[in-house]
Design a protein around this motif. Structure first.
Motif, PDB file in Angstrom:
ATOM      1  N   GLY A 191       0.785  -1.228   0.000  1.00  0.00           N
ATOM      2  CA  GLY A 191       0.000   0.000   0.000  1.00  0.00           C
ATOM      3  C   GLY A 191       0.812   1.271   0.000  1.00  0.00           C
ATOM      4  O   GLY A 191       0.399   2.277  -0.571  1.00  0.00           O
ATOM      5  N   GLN A 192       1.984   1.234   0.645  1.00  0.00           N
ATOM      6  CA  GLN A 192       2.855   2.418   0.696  1.00  0.00           C
ATOM      7  C   GLN A 192       4.219   2.134   0.071  1.00  0.00           C
ATOM      8  O   GLN A 192       5.228   2.678   0.494  1.00  0.00           O
ATOM      9  N   ALA A 193       4.206   1.313  -0.949  1.00  0.00           N
ATOM     10  CA  ALA A 193       5.462   0.980  -1.636  1.00  0.00           C
ATOM     11  C   ALA A 193       6.105   2.200  -2.267  1.00  0.00           C
ATOM     12  O   ALA A 193       7.319   2.208  -2.531  1.00  0.00           O
ATOM     13  N   ILE A 194       5.318   3.256  -2.484  1.00  0.00           N
ATOM     14  CA  ILE A 194       5.868   4.480  -3.073  1.00  0.00           C
ATOM     15  C   ILE A 194       6.999   5.036  -2.212  1.00  0.00           C
ATOM     16  O   ILE A 194       7.941   5.654  -2.730  1.00  0.00           O
ATOM     17  N   VAL A 195       6.937   4.821  -0.904  1.00  0.00           N
ATOM     18  CA  VAL A 195       7.998   5.294  -0.004  1.00  0.00           C
ATOM     19  C   VAL A 195       9.322   4.628  -0.358  1.00  0.00           C
ATOM     20  O   VAL A 195      10.377   5.272  -0.424  1.00  0.00           O
ATOM     21  N   ILE A 196       9.281   3.336  -0.607  1.00  0.00           N
ATOM     22  CA  ILE A 196      10.495   2.592  -0.969  1.00  0.00           C
ATOM     23  C   ILE A 196      10.965   3.000  -2.363  1.00  0.00           C
ATOM     24  O   ILE A 196      12.166   3.114  -2.625  1.00  0.00           O
ATOM     25  N   GLU A 197      10.018   3.258  -3.253  1.00  0.00           N
ATOM     26  CA  GLU A 197      10.377   3.672  -4.606  1.00  0.00           C
ATOM     27  C   GLU A 197      11.095   5.024  -4.599  1.00  0.00           C
ATOM     28  O   GLU A 197      12.089   5.208  -5.323  1.00  0.00           O
ATOM     29  N   MET A 198      10.612   5.959  -3.798  1.00  0.00           N
ATOM     30  CA  MET A 198      11.253   7.272  -3.733  1.00  0.00           C
ATOM     31  C   MET A 198      12.653   7.158  -3.119  1.00  0.00           C
ATOM     32  O   MET A 198      13.598   7.798  -3.577  1.00  0.00           O
TER      33      MET A 198
END
Length: 212
Positions: free
Chosen positions: A181-188
């Motif tokens: 759900g918050q994979a965007i944090v790891i992507e950034m």
């Protein structure tokens, strides 16, 4: 969630939030690219104007340490890529493991770089530290100055990246950041780390391979 984000109230759709996140990061990395790009362009221009002095200075740099550090950073980027992929699939333990591996490799890079700096200082290549080398009295001095500025600035950015990965690893491990759900944090976090690695890929040849 297909977009790997937890929707914030100011966004209408996950895709809109994801695009905004990436746009913000790309703008930030663009400003950093201009910083390093201008500096490396200056180094290249100096090499063109003073090829012999630049080559002589580059021969005093520790190319084998820099080569090892290049391999270390490229491997760390691979670990971060695995962490991002795992985050998108909700594999929390693999995310944490990938970030920790990259973190340890980044620390190894700094350790080797510190050792290289120590040797540079002992040889009098650094400005204002110890007994200056004869090279500090000629046109090669500016090459060394640019080398220290560029590599120190890169090390500062790398240290920031280490802090981000440590925070992200702890947040995922403690479920304060949930995947996918918050994979965007790891992507950034991964994007920033890849940027730091790419900068080194340019720093390495423009300084260490100038020896001719």
């Amino acid at each position: 969630m297909a977009e790997y984000v937890t929707l914030a109230e100011q966004f209408a759709q996950p895709r809109q939030q994801r695009d905004a996140d990436f746009m913000g990061m790309y703008v930030f990395l663009g400003t950093e690219t201009m910083l390093f790009g201008g500096m490396l362009a200056l180094v290249y221009a100096y090499r063109v104007v003073h090829p012999q002095a630049s080559a002589e200075a580059a021969r005093h740099l520790k190319i084998w340490i820099a080569t090892a550090n290049t391999a270390i950073l490229l491997t760390s980027s691979l670990a971060v890529a695995f962490a991002v992929l795992a985050a998108r699939h909700g594999k929390r333990r693999i995310v944490v493991a990938g970030l920790i591996v990259a973190l340890l490799l980044g620390m190894a890079f700094l350790g080797l770089k510190g050792w290289e700096y120590l040797q540079d200082f002992q040889e009098g290549l650094a400005p204002g530290i110890g007994t200056p080398s004869p090279l500090r009295a000629g046109p090669a001095a500016l090459f060394f100055d640019l080398y220290f500025v560029a590599t120190t600035l890169h090390a500062v950015h790398l240290t920031v990246g280490l802090g981000l990965m440590l925070w992200a690893a702890l947040a995922v491990a403690q479920r304060r950041v949930r995947v996918p759900g918050q994979a965007i944090v790891i992507e950034m976090t991964g994007l920033y780390w890849h940027f730091v690695d790419i900068v080194w890929v340019f720093v390495f040849p423009i300084f260490y391979l100038a020896r001719g």
